[in-house]
Write an enzyme that holds these catalytic residues in place. Sequence first.
Site, short mmCIF file in Angstrom:
data_model
loop_
_atom_site.label_atom_id
_atom_site.label_comp_id
_atom_site.label_asym_id
_atom_site.label_seq_id
_atom_site.Cartn_x
_atom_site.Cartn_y
_atom_site.Cartn_z
CG ASP A 86 -0.21 -0.17 2.45
OD1 ASP A 86 0.63 0.55 2.85
OD2 ASP A 86 -0.74 -1.19 3.55
N GLY A 138 9.94 -11.60 -0.84
CA GLY A 138 10.71 -11.04 0.21
C GLY A 138 11.83 -11.82 0.57
CG ASP A 155 3.75 -3.01 6.15
OD1 ASP A 155 2.85 -3.51 6.71
OD2 ASP A 155 3.45 -1.96 5.36
#
Lengths: 275, 275
Positions: A86, A138, A155
Amino acid sequence: MDMWLKEGQIADAAMTYKIKETLVTKKTEFQDLAIVDTYEFGRMLVLDGIIQTTVRDEHVYHEMISHIPLFTHPNPKKVLVVGGGDGGAIREVLKHPSVEKAVLCEIDGDVVTECKKFLPEISCALEDPRCEVFIGDGIKYVHEHKNEFDVIIVDSTDPFGAAEGLFGGSFYKEIYECLTEDGIFIAQTETPFYLPDVVKRVYDDANAVFPVTRLFMAAIPTYPSGFWSFTVGSKKHDPKAVDLSNTIDIATKYYTKELHKACFVLPKFVEDIIR
Amino acid sequence: MDMWLKEGQIADAAMTYKIKETLVTKKTEFQDLAIVDTYEFGRMLVLDGIIQTTVRDEHVYHEMISHIPLFTHPNPKKVLVVGGGDGGAIREVLKHPSVEKAVLCEIDGDVVTECKKFLPEISCALEDPRCEVFIGDGIKYVHEHKNEFDVIIVDSTDPFGAAEGLFGGSFYKEIYECLTEDGIFIAQTETPFYLPDVVKRVYDDANAVFPVTRLFMAAIPTYPSGFWSFTVGSKKHDPKAVDLSNTIDIATKYYTKELHKACFVLPKFVEDIIR
């Protein structure tokens, strides 16, 4: 007809939100994505039925996951955000003028695309020239970069399904290697109210890898129980003891220098969980 | 058939709780009373559709509304609880051995009766010989007792309808008169997230009456937003600055001596509300 979003994370005590408009629903390669506009919290990103962020309260999460590690490190230049498609964490990270490069490594490109379209106040900084958006895994990214980042922010979504590999000792060892010699890692680590076992396991796993491990709390109305934990693993600098008297002022709605220290003072039941 | 309690305080973002059993519903002289057993939070007291207390998270509210003022006062002997018919605040107050007498002044006798019956773990201390239960109007009681209580706890419902008179300057002046010369007053004062105007008004009203006024926060999952404020008005002792090094240890699940100080450190948006 009234449309309501009922959040399914806690089976028998659900938050419900009256929906004004459904902006997008999409089955991505990794998850069910929706962005809906609600009466009380404005637009929100929902992944697999779980609220990730809302226009009204996103600042709490994004400020605390970013400013705690960035004000703890004396000179953060390179920052990695794992997940966080986001863009909210990147936005806060780039408020720090010392940061030369902020990499966003998000596995689901659709999250980035749809947030850019429908959540511009959160995703705005993804266009910043200091930001590099990398769509990919990731775990792989962290494995392939050694001794490179001053701060790594995980996150992620919850530790079930897709994001499971982003919690736990083996990933934290890779994070340790990916950090510079005085680097700092932070992750969102769920609510001690509903998930004490997760909080304990993650804390213990981080504590086994990092010389300094600390847990702090923040009040986030749209997350279950409203009371959320973050775990910091640090090679050298202690986020609870750092001297903040000479740090710059940054415009925030939740974070303050005093709160930077106070958020680490835990209620008894949370102390007991990580003891 | 699944039965759910939908809490109606915030119109467009409601918490819902799956009900195991409805233990009692009753129209009292003052309000609609219900005690229901829920899967996630156990038994809960509901007044006019608003959750007042639940077996699972009541300790946060009752510990913080009691131990903050009682540990701030050097020698609290007489304590008045206005409202609080569930008995939870009295239970925490009576953990302090200095307390010789704790008066509960609750307007609705049915609340006391039903809580004694269905919520014994909360109401247990109402039978303590040091506790006096008085069924009647708190405003009248406070007016008729001058210079008598070391601590007054206003454990009321929300400031709409029946409890409206328990918020605001004219009542706080009466409270001031009812307190001893170094007395301390505390009230639950709603959530700054949904009701910033109420928080500001109540704080300003208390601040106009008391030499020392302080606001602190606590995390209560079953209250709207999960993040609740309490306002302290004190004639002399500052709850944020008090020396707690020699206070006794009391068994708690949320309150700690460190948290006694840290809970007064407010997020930026709450600071801004009461500035």
